[in-house]
Design a protein around this motif. Structure first.
Motif: not given
Length: 536
Positions: A291, A294, A299, A373
């Motif tokens: 990731n 992100t 999240y 996420k």
């Protein structure tokens, strides 16, 4: 050469990027920028989610136009060098480059922030045009006007992350108005402006109440076609990068299909799919899927938006995490609002920030990088209600399936049915599919889960491809008003297990155990039944 005017730093940053193994030549953008020079419509603002190449392109524009550097060492070998306008414009302009995300050390107020920019440009102008005796105590725009009147020199303004002050904690609402006024006085109606090229995540329009910056033409990813090809990577570009990766990486660990699964899925207004460029470059450089985009925000960045309409949006989330698309009306007005209340406003903001993508009137989660996420969100935020509670039981459901514990499987599904599930009336298979997806959410840590995959002689509801060779493969079929035995018979009759015989040409055939899982739901009795059978 100065800090802001004709800075060698712009050239050096872009030169460094061009030396990278996974650099993509996007200099054709310059062919579209050059005709704007000196024209009435010479003010453009390009907005994209972060990490979509905005800064690289801003550096490219500055490095191409600015005076006093060896521009040709970079550009002679790139696409722009073949353009008719190349010789006329390379290295011929004064460029003022401002990165609005940079702040003075220890800065705690807007005045100190904007003073750094103002004083820096004044100092550069005095050094560069020392022969005309500029007065530093006047405003920047007066100094620039003085330069133009006495020398005829004009300026290209390249401004990166124009919206950064709107995210700085020390910038107040009144400061934001002052900032907009600063930009207006610097640029609007000024003869010394040869071009103003501005980038950011958020659009100008609704930040600028009234007419402060109405001279700018704005180009976002979701609604404007122009300039789409220059931000993000196309399939063809990723094909080329992947060829380099295979050629120069000693032990390649990433397949071409995995790049698509992880980082593709964003859509331009022209309905062309594009990849997240930073994630592609990082994955190929590291020889590892992860990731990358992100990781710069947890999240709860997603939760920041959905929290304002949890009861409605959680229903959409239950569908989006199985790959479904949700109807939405997107407007850039929502992204600049501090109060996002309706679903359309919330989804508009999430599209602009890159947390969702938009195509043909629908929003959805673009790829696995972001899907992970959302998975994390669903298992962490109890305010999501039934979605959270079902996701939390997903590890138990996976373990029961692997152990063939059909009683536990049925009881978890029964729990799902008995909890509050407003959108899932079980009258359509997609609703049952959404529930099954939630109760198997934890499986994504160990499996690549695909839904409605073409397999054998038909389509299978779910296939769980194991990431680790020692894990069992799973084929799962859902049936409403049919028995789980009938579901397993379909798995066998349609030869769905053929999907494990080398899904990708880069991967060896799967030789481990395969489980057939049948789930049935009786609409009259409201009961679930499950069966697990080893196929091989």
């Amino acid at each position: 050469m100065g800090l802001f005017l004709n800075s060698i730093g712009i050239y050096d940053r872009y030169k460094t990027v061009t030396k990278g193994q996974y650099f993509v030549d996007k200099t054709a953008l310059l062919e579209e920028i050059i005709p704007l020079l000196g024209q009435e419509q010479r003010f453009i603002c390009i907005t994209r989610p972060r990490r979509f190449g905005k800064t690289i392109m801003a550096n490219m524009i500055g490095a191409f136009f600015e005076k006093g550097i060896e521009n040709r060492k970079i550009f002679d070998s790139f696409a722009i060098s073949k353009a008719e306008q190349y010789e006329e414009h390379i290295g011929k302009y004064n460029v003022i480059y401002i990165d609005f995300s940079e702040i003075p050390e220890g800065c705690k107020d807007y005045n100190s922030y904007i003073k750094r920019i103002s004083d820096g440009i004044k100092s550069d102008l005095q050094d560069t045009f020392s022969e005309i005796g500029l007065q530093r105590k006047v405003s920047i725009w007066d100094l620039l006007s003085d330069v133009f009147e006495k020398t005829g020199e004009k300026f290209i303004f390249v401004m990166d992350e124009w919206d950064a002050p709107f995210n700085m904690e020390f910038v107040t609402e009144n400061d934001r108005k002052s900032y907009l006024l600063f930009l207006k006085l610097l640029l609007k109606g000024k003869s010394y402006v040869e071009l103003a090229y501005m980038t950011g995540v958020l659009p100008i329009a609704k930040y600028s109440s009234g007419s402060e910056l109405n001279m700018f033409l704005e180009y976002d990813m979701a609604t404007k076609i122009k300039y789409s090809e220059y931000f993000g990577f196309s399939d063809e570009e990723v094909d080329g990068l992947y060829d380099r990766y295979r050629k120069y990486t000693r032990k390649p660990r990433i397949t071409r299909e995995e790049l698509r699964e992880w980082y593709d899925g964003y859509y331009t207004a022209a309905r062309e799919r594009i990849y997240n460029p930073r994630s592609i470059v990082c994955a190929l450089s590291d020889n590892q899927l992860s990731n990358y985009w992100t990781s710069s925000g947890p999240y709860d960045e997603i939760f920041y938006y959905v929290r304002n309409d949890i009861k409605n949006i959680r229903n959409d989330l239950a569908l989006m995490v199985i790959g479904e698309r949700i109807n939405a009306k997107i407007g850039d007005f929502a992204a600049v609002s501090m109060e996002l209340k309706t679903k359309n406003q919330i989804y508009s903001a999430m599209v602009i920030y890159g947390l969702l993508t938009y195509d043909n009137g629908q929003v959805f989660i673009p790829n696995k990088e972001l899907m992970l996420k959302y998975d994390e969100l669903l298992q962490s935020e109890d305010s999501l209600g039934y979605v959270y509670r079902l996701a939390r039981r997903s590890e138990e459901m996976l373990q029961a399936t692997l152990a063939g514990d059909v009683d536990t499987m049925a009881s978890i599904l029964e729990y799902a049915h008995n909890t509050e599930v407003p959108i899932l009336s079980y009258n359509a298979e997609i609703e049952l599919t959404a529930i099954v997806n939630l109760v198997y959410l934890a499986a994504r840590d160990r499996y690549r889960v695909e839904r409605e995959d073409k397999a054998g002689k038909g389509f299978v509801d779910f296939i769980f491809y194991p990431v680790r060779k020692e894990d069992d493969g799973i084929i799962l079929e859902l049936k409403i008003d049919h028995t789980p035995e009938e579901a397993i018979s379909q798995i066998k009759d349609k030869k769905y297990a053929l999907k494990f015989q080398g899904k990708l040409e880069e991967q060896p055939k799967y030789t481990g155990r395969i489980l057939a899982v049948g789930i049935g739901y009786d609409k009259q009795t409201k009961e679930h039944s499950c069966k697990v059978e080893v196929l091989k």
